[in-house]
Design an enzyme around this catalytic site. Sequence first.
Site, mmCIF file in Angstrom:
data_model
loop_
_atom_site.group_PDB
_atom_site.id
_atom_site.type_symbol
_atom_site.label_atom_id
_atom_site.label_comp_id
_atom_site.label_asym_id
_atom_site.label_seq_id
_atom_site.Cartn_x
_atom_site.Cartn_y
_atom_site.Cartn_z
ATOM 1 N N ALA A 16 57.114 68.181 71.422
ATOM 2 C CA ALA A 16 57.566 68.729 73.010
ATOM 3 C C ALA A 16 56.575 69.363 73.783
ATOM 4 O O ALA A 16 55.583 68.869 73.774
ATOM 5 C CB ALA A 16 58.874 69.649 72.846
ATOM 6 N N SER A 17 56.892 70.558 74.260
ATOM 7 C CA SER A 17 55.818 71.112 75.227
ATOM 8 C C SER A 17 54.484 71.888 74.707
ATOM 9 O O SER A 17 53.829 72.233 75.187
ATOM 10 C CB SER A 17 56.690 72.244 76.014
ATOM 11 O OG SER A 17 57.157 71.817 77.025
ATOM 12 N N ILE A 18 54.490 71.967 73.185
ATOM 13 C CA ILE A 18 53.197 72.176 72.599
ATOM 14 C C ILE A 18 52.325 71.049 73.146
ATOM 15 O O ILE A 18 51.011 71.375 72.866
ATOM 16 C CB ILE A 18 53.381 72.004 71.215
ATOM 17 C CG1 ILE A 18 54.474 72.873 70.450
ATOM 18 C CG2 ILE A 18 51.821 72.344 70.406
ATOM 19 C CD1 ILE A 18 54.877 72.872 69.016
ATOM 20 N N THR A 19 52.603 69.745 73.437
ATOM 21 C CA THR A 19 51.805 69.037 74.121
ATOM 22 C C THR A 19 50.777 69.467 75.280
ATOM 23 O O THR A 19 49.701 68.960 75.247
ATOM 24 C CB THR A 19 52.669 67.774 74.816
ATOM 25 O OG1 THR A 19 53.375 67.248 73.867
ATOM 26 C CG2 THR A 19 51.739 66.956 75.498
ATOM 27 N N LYS A 20 51.401 70.601 75.988
ATOM 28 C CA LYS A 20 50.649 71.216 77.086
ATOM 29 C C LYS A 20 49.102 71.796 76.515
ATOM 30 O O LYS A 20 48.288 72.059 77.023
ATOM 31 C CB LYS A 20 51.489 72.131 77.623
ATOM 32 C CG LYS A 20 52.468 71.733 78.519
ATOM 33 C CD LYS A 20 53.451 72.877 79.216
ATOM 34 C CE LYS A 20 54.638 72.183 80.044
ATOM 35 N NZ LYS A 20 55.477 71.455 79.248
#
Length: 344
Positions: A52-56
């Site tokens: 999920a937003s760990i992608t950032k």
Amino acid sequence: MTLSQKIQALVDAESAKANTHGVILRVFSGDGRVDYKGSAGVATPDTQFPIASITKMFTAALVMQLIDKGRINLDQTVQSILTDVNLSGLHVVDGVDHGPALTIRHLLHQTSGVADYYESDLAADLKSGRDRSYGLNDVLRMTQALPPQAAPDSGKSYYSDTNYQLLGAVIEIATGQTYDQALKSRICKPLGLTQTGVLQGNDLGLPVYHKDKRLNVPQTLTSMTSDGGIISTLDEMLIFLRAFMDGHLFNPENAAQMRQWNRLFFPLQYGYGLMRVKLPRWMTLFRATPELIGHSGSSGSFAFYAPEPDIYLIGTFNQTDAPRRPVGFMLRVLNLVAKHGPSR
């Protein structure tokens, strides 16, 4: 009991809670004396999972690499790079159109104030299991339909997945590669990551749930690309997190400005693709708690480093019902480690 057995008991207890179908966790200290990898429920510790937003964090690392090479700069406008995309009308506050003036720094630091496209009907669709594919033009359309959060540089960070969708487009223009190609050639290959990349096909790895509903939304997750579309494993996330924190992915001099913290929403602060958690002493009976630096995701995913005890914590609940749940869980793990002492 060994430390690993105590952590496993904590994971088992967490997995037994309502709306929890599986938990995976990796705990590792910089000196290697703490080394745990485990799971509970339907999960296995070696399976791939949507981060999920760990992608950032990956997106921020790619942007900083491009800055190191002089391909782009932090104060360059996004419009000057995305010449085929019209940002006019994207972010109008009190009659002022800020879209064409948004910079790379605004997007990285979440200080643009741009609306978050995910908070359109997309979030409700995902949680109900309605799958759909979308691209950047759809993201801009969804964003324009929402009220702006604030004018740029208003003094705090406003979380917006739109910012990181735009950064993904910047990366593609600056590298001449797709986001996934840039990710694999510039981060995965140098670090030896073979199970990390943008989700492809229908295999989500560890199933994602919203409460008791299993979500089958591969098109949505694939479309998230640079803001939340990566799939990985505990072991590979540990390699990435250590490389990120040690400054091996970009010029270490950039690390300082990436940790310019703004208020986000309690208890989180935001830097450049990084979250910081530091609970105030009044919340913890005036006991100090460790600082946590990293990122979490709406699926209950988390990847954080606690500098003072030098411990990395990575895992997921794969449950969209309680995205803030990891903070308390990580602090309980760290407390357990501190009480046990630095041994397995």
